[in-house]
Design an enzyme around this catalytic site. Structure first.
Site, PDB file in Angstrom:
ATOM      1  N   GLY A   1      -4.468  -1.742   5.155  1.00  0.00           N
ATOM      2  CA  GLY A   1      -3.756  -2.914   4.634  1.00  0.00           C
ATOM      3  C   GLY A   1      -4.398  -4.220   5.068  1.00  0.00           C
ATOM      4  O   GLY A   1      -4.577  -5.138   4.269  1.00  0.00           O
ATOM      5  N   ARG A   2      -4.780  -4.330   6.340  1.00  0.00           N
ATOM      6  CA  ARG A   2      -5.319  -5.601   6.848  1.00  0.00           C
ATOM      7  C   ARG A   2      -6.765  -5.838   6.422  1.00  0.00           C
ATOM      8  O   ARG A   2      -7.350  -6.859   6.756  1.00  0.00           O
ATOM      9  CB  ARG A   2      -5.168  -5.668   8.369  1.00  0.00           C
ATOM     10  CG  ARG A   2      -5.666  -4.458   9.121  1.00  0.00           C
ATOM     11  CD  ARG A   2      -5.177  -4.464  10.579  1.00  0.00           C
ATOM     12  NE  ARG A   2      -5.545  -3.257  11.304  1.00  0.00           N
ATOM     13  CZ  ARG A   2      -4.839  -2.142  11.334  1.00  0.00           C
ATOM     14  NH1 ARG A   2      -3.720  -2.065  10.620  1.00  0.00           N
ATOM     15  NH2 ARG A   2      -5.230  -1.098  12.038  1.00  0.00           N
TER      16      ARG A   2
ATOM     17  N   HIS B   1      -2.906 -32.279  19.966  1.00  0.00           N
ATOM     18  CA  HIS B   1      -1.753 -33.114  20.316  1.00  0.00           C
ATOM     19  C   HIS B   1      -0.533 -32.263  20.639  1.00  0.00           C
ATOM     20  O   HIS B   1       0.582 -32.781  20.689  1.00  0.00           O
ATOM     21  CB  HIS B   1      -1.458 -34.077  19.167  1.00  0.00           C
ATOM     22  CG  HIS B   1      -2.607 -35.004  18.884  1.00  0.00           C
ATOM     23  ND1 HIS B   1      -2.822 -36.163  19.598  1.00  0.00           N
ATOM     24  CD2 HIS B   1      -3.646 -34.907  18.013  1.00  0.00           C
ATOM     25  CE1 HIS B   1      -3.919 -36.759  19.151  1.00  0.00           C
ATOM     26  NE2 HIS B   1      -4.446 -36.004  18.193  1.00  0.00           N
TER      27      HIS B   1
ATOM     28  N   LYS C   1       0.841  -1.201   0.000  1.00  0.00           N
ATOM     29  CA  LYS C   1       0.000   0.000   0.000  1.00  0.00           C
ATOM     30  C   LYS C   1       0.879   1.256   0.000  1.00  0.00           C
ATOM     31  O   LYS C   1       0.677   2.168  -0.767  1.00  0.00           O
ATOM     32  CB  LYS C   1      -0.924  -0.035   1.218  1.00  0.00           C
ATOM     33  CG  LYS C   1      -1.884   1.122   1.268  1.00  0.00           C
ATOM     34  CD  LYS C   1      -2.781   1.015   2.472  1.00  0.00           C
ATOM     35  CE  LYS C   1      -3.476   2.344   2.708  1.00  0.00           C
ATOM     36  NZ  LYS C   1      -4.213   2.378   3.963  1.00  0.00           N
TER      37      LYS C   1
ATOM     38  N   GLU D   1      10.902  -4.766   3.642  1.00  0.00           N
ATOM     39  CA  GLU D   1      10.952  -6.175   3.268  1.00  0.00           C
ATOM     40  C   GLU D   1      10.539  -6.370   1.808  1.00  0.00           C
ATOM     41  O   GLU D   1      11.185  -7.093   1.039  1.00  0.00           O
ATOM     42  CB  GLU D   1      10.010  -6.996   4.175  1.00  0.00           C
ATOM     43  CG  GLU D   1      10.419  -7.046   5.636  1.00  0.00           C
ATOM     44  CD  GLU D   1       9.881  -5.885   6.468  1.00  0.00           C
ATOM     45  OE1 GLU D   1       9.504  -4.836   5.875  1.00  0.00           O
ATOM     46  OE2 GLU D   1       9.837  -6.013   7.698  1.00  0.00           O
TER      47      GLU D   1
ATOM     48  N   LYS E   1      10.718   0.034  13.264  1.00  0.00           N
ATOM     49  CA  LYS E   1      11.163   0.281  11.883  1.00  0.00           C
ATOM     50  C   LYS E   1      12.255   1.339  11.864  1.00  0.00           C
ATOM     51  O   LYS E   1      13.261   1.211  11.162  1.00  0.00           O
ATOM     52  CB  LYS E   1       9.997   0.784  11.022  1.00  0.00           C
ATOM     53  CG  LYS E   1       8.943  -0.246  10.678  1.00  0.00           C
ATOM     54  CD  LYS E   1       7.919   0.372   9.717  1.00  0.00           C
ATOM     55  CE  LYS E   1       6.689  -0.489   9.556  1.00  0.00           C
ATOM     56  NZ  LYS E   1       5.643   0.150   8.768  1.00  0.00           N
TER      57      LYS E   1
ATOM     58  N   GLU F   1      -3.454  -5.722  15.502  1.00  0.00           N
ATOM     59  CA  GLU F   1      -2.971  -4.452  14.954  1.00  0.00           C
ATOM     60  C   GLU F   1      -4.089  -3.402  15.029  1.00  0.00           C
ATOM     61  O   GLU F   1      -3.830  -2.220  15.216  1.00  0.00           O
ATOM     62  CB  GLU F   1      -2.485  -4.622  13.504  1.00  0.00           C
ATOM     63  CG  GLU F   1      -1.542  -3.516  13.059  1.00  0.00           C
ATOM     64  CD  GLU F   1      -0.880  -3.779  11.709  1.00  0.00           C
ATOM     65  OE1 GLU F   1      -1.590  -3.792  10.689  1.00  0.00           O
ATOM     66  OE2 GLU F   1       0.348  -3.947  11.660  1.00  0.00           O
TER      67      GLU F   1
HETATM   68  O1  F6P Z   1       4.125  -2.422   9.532  1.00  0.00           O
HETATM   69  C1  F6P Z   1       2.764  -2.659   9.563  1.00  0.00           C
HETATM   70  C2  F6P Z   1       2.131  -2.461   8.217  1.00  0.00           C
HETATM   71  O2  F6P Z   1       2.037  -1.122   7.925  1.00  0.00           O
HETATM   72  C3  F6P Z   1       0.771  -3.127   8.132  1.00  0.00           C
HETATM   73  O3  F6P Z   1      -0.229  -2.353   8.664  1.00  0.00           O
HETATM   74  C4  F6P Z   1       0.650  -3.371   6.681  1.00  0.00           C
HETATM   75  O4  F6P Z   1      -0.338  -4.306   6.381  1.00  0.00           O
HETATM   76  C5  F6P Z   1       2.041  -3.852   6.364  1.00  0.00           C
HETATM   77  O5  F6P Z   1       2.884  -3.074   7.194  1.00  0.00           O
HETATM   78  C6  F6P Z   1       2.464  -3.720   4.944  1.00  0.00           C
HETATM   79  O6  F6P Z   1       2.389  -2.399   4.507  1.00  0.00           O
HETATM   80  P1  F6P Z   1       2.447  -2.028   2.982  1.00  0.00           P
HETATM   81  O7  F6P Z   1       1.285  -2.679   2.312  1.00  0.00           O
HETATM   82  O8  F6P Z   1       2.378  -0.531   2.946  1.00  0.00           O
HETATM   83  O9  F6P Z   1       3.735  -2.545   2.428  1.00  0.00           O
END
Ligand code: F6P
Length: 541
Positions: A264-265, A381, A202, A208, A507, A350
Site C-alpha cells: 500500500g505505501r 518559528h 488494496k 474507514e 483494528k 510502517e
Molecule cells: O492499517 C495499515 C494499512 O494496512 C496500510 O498498510 C495501508 O496502506 C492502509 O492500511 C490502507 O489499506 P487498504 O489500502 O487495504 O485500505
C-alpha cells in the site's frame, strides 16, 4: 546487524566524538567529497557527523550484507515479503520508462501496462466529460479520493506537491479518516451529482474507507431520490480485491486492479494514483513515473559511494546505531511538500518499525527512529528552538528546490537562505565565547547567564536535498529515493519492510468496542480504562 558490525559503528562513533562538525566542515574539499547528484537531485551530506573512515566502514557493512543482491532480488520479483510470501514489485510499475531492461516477470509487466492503459483511457474520458461508456454521468467537477494510509498519503502528497501542474479540470479532495466532521463538511461543500468517488483500498476491507464509501453513496443516492444504482455510477474502485469491489455494485470497467506484489505505501505509481492522474493529466503522471524510473536506474547502476539511496540508508543507520539518535526530522522548504513528512512517516515507520527479524529473532540493534517534521520556515518559528538548544539531537533532512514555480524571486531567495542558514546553524552552533562577546551589558553574572542561554552547541547533523525544481519527474525521483533507502535499511537491520502486523491488534479491539458504543453490554474482558471511558462516553451520549 551483526555484533561485530555494531562494534565497528561504536568504535567509529567514539573516534569521532571529540570532533565537532565545525572541524569536519573546515576540511578542504569537504563538500565535493560528501555530496552526490542523481538526475534532478543533489544530496549534500557534508553536514553529517561522518568522515571518510566512518563512511568507508558503513560501506563495508552494506557490502557484507549484500545490498546489491537484495536490490536485484527486488527488481527481479523474488519473494522478499517472506511473511506473506509475496514479491515486491512496485518498481515494475515504472519499468516501462526505465532505460535499463526490467528483470520483472513479463506477465507482471504486461498486466501493469494494460492497467496503465485502462487508467489513461478513463482519465481521458473523464477529461472529455464523455465517460458514458463507463456508466459515469457527465458534468463531474470534483473527485473524492476515499482511502487511508498508502491509499491516501502518496496520492495526496503528489496532488499537493504538483499543484503547479494541475489541469484545473477537476478539484481533488482526500477523505482518509472516519471522523464524520470531515465527511459532513465535504458533503456540505460538494454537489453530489457532480462528484466522482474513488474508492481506493488494496484490501477492500478497511473500515474507514468502506464506512465513508457507504455514507457518500447514500448522500449521492439522496440527490437521485434514493436511486442507489445512479449513485453507484459515481464510484470507481481501485483494489487488489476486485471481487469485493464488484460486490458493491461497481462494474468491472470501473474497477482498476492493484496487486499483492505492490505494498500500500508503495502504490502511488499504480492505479492508486488515479486522483493524481486526474489532477495533473496522464502525460504528467507518466513523467512522474519516469522520474521514479530514473532513480531506479541510478539505484541499479551506481556503486554504494555514489548511490543516493544507499548513502541515505547508511546515514540513517549511522545516526541511529552509531550516534544513537532516536528521531529523524524531515523539513521541506516548500509548502507544496507539506505532506512529505506524513508520507515518509508511513513509508519508514510502517516498513521499518519492527523489533524482530524476518525469521522472528530479536534484533541486536535499534531500528527505525521516530520520523516527523513540518515545512520550513514555519517549523523554525515553532519547534526549531528545541532542535537547536534542546537536550536531544534530531538529525534532519532539509529539502528544497533551486528553481521556483513562480516569479516572486525575493520570496524564493528568502526561503533558500533560510534552508541554507538552518543547516549551517545546526552544524556550527555558536560557542559560549561568541555568545559572551555579544552580551555586552549588565553584571558579569548576568552576562554569563545570558551567554549560556544564547550558546548553541551545534554539532547537529543534517543532510540537504536540493531538487533542480519541483516537477513530476523530480518528485517521482525523490519518492523512489526514499523507497530504496528503506529497502537498504531493512537489509542492514534484517527486517521484512513489506508487512505491517503491528497495525492489526488495534483494528481487532476497535471491532469489539464498536457494538458496545452502540449499546451492547460491556464485556468483563475489557480493561479498567476502556470500561471507565465507555462509561464516561455513555454518560454524555
Ligand atoms: O492499517 C495499515 C494499512 O494496512 C496500510 O498498510 C495501508 O496502506 C492502509 O492500511 C490502507 O489499506 P487498504 O489500502 O487495504 O485500505
Amino acid at each position: 546487524m551483526l555484533a561485530g558490525q555494531l562494534d565497528t559503528l561504536a568504535r567509529e562513533a567514539a573516534r569521532l566524538k571529540p570532533l565537532h562538525l565545525r572541524d569536519l566542515l573546515a576540511e578542504p574539499g569537504r563538500f565535493g567529497r560528501f555530496s552526490r547528484r542523481a538526475g534532478p537531485l543533489l544530496l549534500d551530506f557534508s553536514r553529517q557527523k561522518l568522515d571518510e573512515p566512518a563512511l568507508q566502514a558503513l560501506g563495508v557493512i552494506a557490502e557484507q550484507c549484500g545490498w546489491q543482491q537484495r536490490r536485484d532480488a527486488m527488481f527481479r520479483g523474488d519473494l522478499l515479503n517472506s511473511s506473506e510470501q509475496r514479491p515486491v514489485l512496485h518498481t515494475a510499475l515504472r519499468a516501462a520508462d526505465s532505460s535499463l531492461p526490467s528483470p520483472a516477470p513479463a506477465d507482471v509487466r504486461a498486466e501493469i501496462a494494460h492497467t496503465l492503459q485502462r487508467m489513461g483511457e478513463l482519465v481521458d474520458a473523464l477529461e472529455r466529460d464523455d465517460a458514458a461508456a463507463y456508466g459515469i454521468p457527465s458534468g463531474i467537477t470534483d473527485v473524492v479520493n476515499l482511502g487511508i494510509g498508502g491509499s491516501d498519503l502518496g496520492p495526496r502528497l503528489a496532488v499537493e506537491a504538483l499543484a503547479g501542474y494541475h489541469s484545473g479540470r477537476f478539484r481533488c479532495h482526500f477523505l482518509p479518516n472516519v471522523d464524520g466532521h470531515e465527511t459532513a463538511a465535504l458533503m456540505r461543500r460538494l454537489d453530489p451529482r457532480k462528484t466522482l468517488v474513488l474508492l481506493v483500498s488494496k484490501s477492500f476491507t478497511t473500515q474507514e474507507t468502506l464506512l465513508n464509501g457507504a455514507v457518500l453513496r447514500q448522500w449521492i443516492a439522496r440527490a437521485y431520490e434514493g436511486d442507489d444504482a445512479r449513485a453507484a455510477a459515481h464510484f470507481v474502485a481501485v483494489s487488489a480485491n476486485v471481487a469485493a469491489a464488484q460486490g458493491l455494485g461497481i462494474p468491472p470497467e470501473r474497477v482498476l486492479p492493484m496487486w499483492d506484489f505492490v505494498g500500500g505505501r508503495y502504490s502511488v505509481w499504480s492505479a492508486a494514483g488515479l486522483a493524481l492522474a486526474l489532477a495533473i493529466g496522464m502525460p504528467n503522471f507518466r513523467a512522474f513515473l519516469r522520474g521514479a524510473a530514473l532513480m531506479d536506474d541510478h539505484f541499479r547502476s551506481a556503486g554504494w559511494r555514489d548511490n543516493l539511496p544507499v548513502l541515505l540508508a547508511l546515514i540513517g543507520v549511522w545516526n541511529r546505531n552509531g550516534l544513537g539518535h532516536a528521531a529523524h526530522g524531515v523539513i521541506p522548504y516548500l509548502d507544496a511538500l507539506r505532506e512529505l513528512p506524513a508520507f515518509l512517516q508511513q513509508l519508514e515507520m510502517e516498513s521499518l518499525g519492527k523489533r524482530v527479524s524476518a525469521d522472528g529473532g530479536e534484533l541486536l540493534q535499534a531500528t527505525v527512529p521516530v520520523v516527523w517534521g513540518s515545512v520550513g520556515t514555519n517549523a523554525q518559528h515553532a519547534f526549531f528552538q528545541a532542535l537547536h538548544q534542546g537536550s536531544d539531537v534530531v538529525p534532519l533532512d532539509l529539502i528544497g528546490a533551486v528553481r521556483p514555480g513562480h516569479a516572486l524571486e525575493h520570496n524564493h531567495a528568502a526561503l533558500l537562505a533560510n534552508l541554507l542558514a538552518q543547516g549551517a546553524a545546526f552544524a556550527l552552533g555558536k560557542t559560549h565565547a561568541e555568545a559572551l562577546a555579544e552580551a555586552a551589558q549588565g553584571s558579569a553574572a548576568g552576562r554569563e547567564a545570558l551567554a549560556a542561554q544564547r550558546t548553541f552547541p551545534g554539532d547537529r547533523p543534517s543532510s540537504t536535498l536540493l531538487l533542480d525544481a519541483l516537477t513530476p519527474e523530480s518528485l517521482g525521483a525523490l519518492i523512489a529515493l526514499y523507497e530504496h533507502k528503506v529497502l537498504v535499511q531493512a537489509l542492514l537491520w534484517d527486517i521484512n519492510a513489506f508487512d505491517q502486523w503491528g497495525v492489526e491488534l488495534g483494528k481487532v479491539l476497535a471491532k469489539s468496542i464498536l457494538p458496545v458504543l452502540g449499546g451492547a453490554a460491556v464485556p468483563d474482558t475489557f480493561d479498567a480504562s476502556t470500561r471507565g471511558l465507555i462509561a464516561a462516553i455513555r454518560a454524555l451520549s
